[in-house]
Write a protein that holds these residues in place. Structure first.
Motif, PDB file in Angstrom:
ATOM      1  N   VAL A 111      37.712  71.525  30.049  1.00  0.00           N
ATOM      2  CA  VAL A 111      36.940  72.200  29.007  1.00  0.00           C
ATOM      3  C   VAL A 111      35.881  71.228  28.493  1.00  0.00           C
ATOM      4  CG1 VAL A 111      37.006  73.291  26.728  1.00  0.00           C
ATOM      5  CG2 VAL A 111      38.888  73.654  28.340  1.00  0.00           C
ATOM      6  N   THR A 112      34.614  71.658  28.476  1.00  0.00           N
ATOM      7  CA  THR A 112      33.526  70.805  28.006  1.00  0.00           C
ATOM      8  C   THR A 112      32.640  71.571  27.024  1.00  0.00           C
ATOM      9  OG1 THR A 112      32.002  71.431  29.792  1.00  0.00           O
ATOM     10  CG2 THR A 112      33.473  69.557  30.195  1.00  0.00           C
ATOM     11  N   ASP A 113      31.877  70.819  26.238  1.00  0.00           N
ATOM     12  CA  ASP A 113      30.967  71.434  25.271  1.00  0.00           C
ATOM     13  C   ASP A 113      29.699  71.952  25.937  1.00  0.00           C
ATOM     14  OD1 ASP A 113      32.760  70.799  23.285  1.00  0.00           O
ATOM     15  OD2 ASP A 113      31.683  69.017  22.610  1.00  0.00           O
ATOM     16  N   LYS A 114      29.306  71.314  27.048  1.00  0.00           N
ATOM     17  CA  LYS A 114      28.057  71.691  27.706  1.00  0.00           C
ATOM     18  C   LYS A 114      28.291  71.971  29.185  1.00  0.00           C
ATOM     19  CE  LYS A 114      25.147  69.022  24.535  1.00  0.00           C
ATOM     20  NZ  LYS A 114      24.088  67.990  24.409  1.00  0.00           N
ATOM     21  N   ARG A 115      27.312  72.622  29.787  1.00  0.00           N
ATOM     22  CA  ARG A 115      27.360  72.903  31.216  1.00  0.00           C
ATOM     23  C   ARG A 115      26.161  72.200  31.864  1.00  0.00           C
ATOM     24  NH1 ARG A 115      26.563  78.836  33.862  1.00  0.00           N
ATOM     25  NH2 ARG A 115      24.603  78.525  32.762  1.00  0.00           N
ATOM     26  N   ASP A 116      26.284  70.890  31.993  1.00  0.00           N
ATOM     27  CA  ASP A 116      25.183  70.099  32.533  1.00  0.00           C
ATOM     28  C   ASP A 116      25.716  69.112  33.557  1.00  0.00           C
ATOM     29  OD1 ASP A 116      26.504  68.256  30.955  1.00  0.00           O
ATOM     30  OD2 ASP A 116      24.924  68.109  29.444  1.00  0.00           O
ATOM     31  N   THR A 117      24.849  68.250  34.058  1.00  0.00           N
ATOM     32  CA  THR A 117      25.247  67.293  35.095  1.00  0.00           C
ATOM     33  C   THR A 117      26.309  66.335  34.593  1.00  0.00           C
ATOM     34  OG1 THR A 117      23.049  67.435  36.085  1.00  0.00           O
ATOM     35  CG2 THR A 117      24.400  65.537  36.681  1.00  0.00           C
ATOM     36  N   ARG A 118      26.192  65.904  33.341  1.00  0.00           N
ATOM     37  CA  ARG A 118      27.188  64.991  32.783  1.00  0.00           C
ATOM     38  C   ARG A 118      28.573  65.626  32.769  1.00  0.00           C
ATOM     39  NH1 ARG A 118      26.884  62.059  26.800  1.00  0.00           N
ATOM     40  NH2 ARG A 118      28.781  60.786  27.040  1.00  0.00           N
ATOM     41  N   ALA A 119      28.646  66.902  32.363  1.00  0.00           N
ATOM     42  CA  ALA A 119      29.929  67.608  32.349  1.00  0.00           C
ATOM     43  C   ALA A 119      30.457  67.784  33.765  1.00  0.00           C
ATOM     44  CB  ALA A 119      29.776  68.961  31.669  1.00  0.00           C
ATOM     45  N   ALA A 120      29.575  68.113  34.710  1.00  0.00           N
ATOM     46  CA  ALA A 120      29.984  68.268  36.108  1.00  0.00           C
ATOM     47  C   ALA A 120      30.543  66.963  36.654  1.00  0.00           C
ATOM     48  CB  ALA A 120      28.801  68.743  36.945  1.00  0.00           C
ATOM     49  N   ARG A 125      35.016  63.604  38.612  1.00  0.00           N
ATOM     50  CA  ARG A 125      35.793  62.360  38.504  1.00  0.00           C
ATOM     51  C   ARG A 125      37.255  62.653  38.209  1.00  0.00           C
ATOM     52  NH1 ARG A 125      31.151  60.255  35.656  1.00  0.00           N
ATOM     53  NH2 ARG A 125      32.197  60.738  33.674  1.00  0.00           N
ATOM     54  N   LYS A 126      37.494  63.582  37.290  1.00  0.00           N
ATOM     55  CA  LYS A 126      38.866  63.951  36.936  1.00  0.00           C
ATOM     56  C   LYS A 126      39.597  64.534  38.143  1.00  0.00           C
ATOM     57  CE  LYS A 126      41.346  66.551  33.340  1.00  0.00           C
ATOM     58  NZ  LYS A 126      42.231  67.384  34.171  1.00  0.00           N
ATOM     59  N   VAL A 139      32.638  74.428  47.767  1.00  0.00           N
ATOM     60  CA  VAL A 139      31.877  75.658  47.575  1.00  0.00           C
ATOM     61  C   VAL A 139      31.645  75.861  46.080  1.00  0.00           C
ATOM     62  CG1 VAL A 139      31.758  78.137  47.990  1.00  0.00           C
ATOM     63  CG2 VAL A 139      32.955  76.661  49.626  1.00  0.00           C
ATOM     64  N   THR A 140      30.387  76.032  45.678  1.00  0.00           N
ATOM     65  CA  THR A 140      30.055  76.259  44.272  1.00  0.00           C
ATOM     66  C   THR A 140      29.008  77.359  44.167  1.00  0.00           C
ATOM     67  OG1 THR A 140      28.167  74.732  44.148  1.00  0.00           O
ATOM     68  CG2 THR A 140      30.365  73.770  43.884  1.00  0.00           C
ATOM     69  N   ASP A 141      28.699  77.740  42.938  1.00  0.00           N
ATOM     70  CA  ASP A 141      27.546  78.609  42.740  1.00  0.00           C
ATOM     71  C   ASP A 141      26.291  77.738  42.794  1.00  0.00           C
ATOM     72  OD1 ASP A 141      27.345  77.308  40.286  1.00  0.00           O
ATOM     73  OD2 ASP A 141      28.346  78.921  39.187  1.00  0.00           O
ATOM     74  N   LYS A 142      25.158  78.287  42.395  1.00  0.00           N
ATOM     75  CA  LYS A 142      23.898  77.564  42.568  1.00  0.00           C
ATOM     76  C   LYS A 142      23.484  76.748  41.340  1.00  0.00           C
ATOM     77  CE  LYS A 142      22.127  80.672  46.112  1.00  0.00           C
ATOM     78  NZ  LYS A 142      20.996  81.510  46.591  1.00  0.00           N
ATOM     79  N   LEU A 143      24.433  76.456  40.459  1.00  0.00           N
ATOM     80  CA  LEU A 143      24.151  75.589  39.318  1.00  0.00           C
ATOM     81  C   LEU A 143      23.679  74.230  39.819  1.00  0.00           C
ATOM     82  CD1 LEU A 143      24.391  75.250  36.174  1.00  0.00           C
ATOM     83  CD2 LEU A 143      26.666  74.277  36.621  1.00  0.00           C
ATOM     84  N   HIS A 144      22.499  73.776  39.366  1.00  0.00           N
ATOM     85  CA  HIS A 144      21.911  72.535  39.866  1.00  0.00           C
ATOM     86  C   HIS A 144      22.793  71.316  39.590  1.00  0.00           C
ATOM     87  CE1 HIS A 144      18.303  74.496  41.137  1.00  0.00           C
ATOM     88  NE2 HIS A 144      17.969  74.888  39.908  1.00  0.00           N
ATOM     89  N   SER A 145      23.578  71.356  38.530  1.00  0.00           N
ATOM     90  CA  SER A 145      24.435  70.218  38.181  1.00  0.00           C
ATOM     91  C   SER A 145      25.428  69.889  39.278  1.00  0.00           C
ATOM     92  CB  SER A 145      25.181  70.508  36.873  1.00  0.00           C
ATOM     93  OG  SER A 145      24.273  70.696  35.804  1.00  0.00           O
ATOM     94  N   TYR A 146      25.884  70.905  40.007  1.00  0.00           N
ATOM     95  CA  TYR A 146      26.823  70.666  41.106  1.00  0.00           C
ATOM     96  C   TYR A 146      26.161  69.843  42.210  1.00  0.00           C
ATOM     97  CZ  TYR A 146      30.311  74.019  39.399  1.00  0.00           C
ATOM     98  OH  TYR A 146      31.270  74.664  38.670  1.00  0.00           O
ATOM     99  N   GLY A 147      24.936  70.209  42.552  1.00  0.00           N
ATOM    100  CA  GLY A 147      24.254  69.504  43.633  1.00  0.00           C
ATOM    101  C   GLY A 147      24.048  68.037  43.319  1.00  0.00           C
ATOM    102  N   ALA A 148      23.580  67.730  42.105  1.00  0.00           N
ATOM    103  CA  ALA A 148      23.348  66.343  41.713  1.00  0.00           C
ATOM    104  C   ALA A 148      24.641  65.553  41.694  1.00  0.00           C
ATOM    105  CB  ALA A 148      22.686  66.306  40.334  1.00  0.00           C
ATOM    106  N   THR A 149      25.704  66.168  41.184  1.00  0.00           N
ATOM    107  CA  THR A 149      26.991  65.475  41.111  1.00  0.00           C
ATOM    108  C   THR A 149      27.590  65.284  42.491  1.00  0.00           C
ATOM    109  OG1 THR A 149      27.376  66.455  38.936  1.00  0.00           O
ATOM    110  CG2 THR A 149      29.289  65.543  40.086  1.00  0.00           C
ATOM    111  N   HIS A 150      27.482  66.305  43.332  1.00  0.00           N
ATOM    112  CA  HIS A 150      28.019  66.209  44.691  1.00  0.00           C
ATOM    113  C   HIS A 150      27.384  65.059  45.457  1.00  0.00           C
ATOM    114  CE1 HIS A 150      27.277  67.192  49.000  1.00  0.00           C
ATOM    115  NE2 HIS A 150      28.597  67.268  49.000  1.00  0.00           N
ATOM    116  N   ARG A 151      26.098  64.894  45.341  1.00  0.00           N
ATOM    117  CA  ARG A 151      25.403  63.833  46.076  1.00  0.00           C
ATOM    118  C   ARG A 151      25.871  62.448  45.652  1.00  0.00           C
ATOM    119  NH1 ARG A 151      21.151  67.583  45.386  1.00  0.00           N
ATOM    120  NH2 ARG A 151      20.426  66.537  43.484  1.00  0.00           N
ATOM    121  N   GLN A 152      26.321  62.324  44.399  1.00  0.00           N
ATOM    122  CA  GLN A 152      26.788  61.025  43.908  1.00  0.00           C
ATOM    123  C   GLN A 152      28.278  60.805  44.158  1.00  0.00           C
ATOM    124  OE1 GLN A 152      25.596  60.085  39.875  1.00  0.00           O
ATOM    125  NE2 GLN A 152      23.707  61.267  40.067  1.00  0.00           N
ATOM    126  N   ALA A 153      29.068  61.841  43.923  1.00  0.00           N
ATOM    127  CA  ALA A 153      30.526  61.682  43.954  1.00  0.00           C
ATOM    128  C   ALA A 153      31.125  61.787  45.348  1.00  0.00           C
ATOM    129  CB  ALA A 153      31.181  62.707  43.030  1.00  0.00           C
TER     130      ALA A 153
END
Length: 239
Positions: A111-120, A125-126, A139-153
């Motif tokens: 559960v997070t306060d925001k739906r952004d890259t930091r929350a993703a 990490r968890k 597999v995710t929806d097209k939320l951009h935060s997933y793409g940025a996080t996936h490339r790093q994690a």
């Protein structure tokens, strides 16, 4: 080397039998019931206990039971589905992130306060810390935060984005929606996180993919799952 055995749940200081406590926690987490409704169901069975006591049992033992079920879960599949939905907390909108594998097994929630890259990133990490391995496909929806996080994690993992491919994760939110309506509201993000972490594990344990099983196989599977529940709650040890 001797095999390390899991310590049994401690019920020291609780006057009700293990069977009653375990049954109350199961009712509350398995079905969209209020504490007062669980109190009524127990009263019908001849057990007089207040809804406040049931609330205390669920707070004390729900997370413990869920953790024990989590340690017994099978290795997740190699395809992970992730999704996020709105969640009302104390009248304000928050976000519930969830990951399941291709068999519908809940891997983790946050559960997070925001739906952004930091929350993703927090969710990734968890998830990776708890499971300690990576999948073949995410597999995710097209939320951009997933793409940025996936490339790093997990850059080596294939990432597919499609709302049509992600029905598995979206469907897994349904029990939570039923539970949310029954509870009316969560008082805080922390309360929502603690409850939903336990609820997601306990509820899903009793929700095999019934449409893939014959009636006989379903009964066999549920018998096995109830046996596991009695083991982790300590009912078998007190029998």
């Amino acid at each position: 080397m001797p095999v390390e055995t899991e310590a049994s749940v401690s019920y020291k200081g609780y006057r009700f039998p293990v069977e009653v406590i375990g049954h109350a926690v199961w009712l509350y987490h398995r079905f969209p019931l209020s504490f007062r409704e669980v109190e009524e169901l127990l009263f019908e069975r001849g057990v007089t206990v207040s809804y406040e006591t049931i609330r205390a049992w669920c707070a004390a033992f729900g997370p413990e039971y869920a953790a024990r079920l989590r340690r017994r879960r099978p290795r997740p599949g190699d395809t992970w589905h992730m999704d996020e939905v709105f969640l009302k907390v104390n009248g304000r909108m928050r976000y519930l992130w969830r990951a399941v594998d291709q068999d519908g097994n809940v891997l983790d929630i946050l559960v997070t306060d925001k739906r952004d890259t930091r929350a993703a990133k927090r969710f990734f990490r968890k998830l990776l810390k708890d499971l300690q391995h990576v999948p073949r496909v995410v597999v995710t929806d097209k939320l951009h935060s997933y793409g940025a996080t996936h490339r790093q994690a997990m850059p080596s993992v294939e990432h597919r984005t499609s709302k049509y491919l992600n029905n598995r994760a979206e469907n897994s939110h349904q029990p939570t929606r039923e539970r949310e309506r029954a509870m009316k509201n969560f008082r805080s993000s922390g309360t929502a996180q603690r409850f939903l972490a336990a609820f997601s594990r306990i509820s899903s344990h009793f929700r095999p993919r019934r449409h893939l099983l014959t009636a006989r196989d379903y009964r066999i599977e549920m018998t096995h799952r109830f046996h596991t529940w009695k083991t982790i709650t300590g009912v078998t040890a007190h029998a």
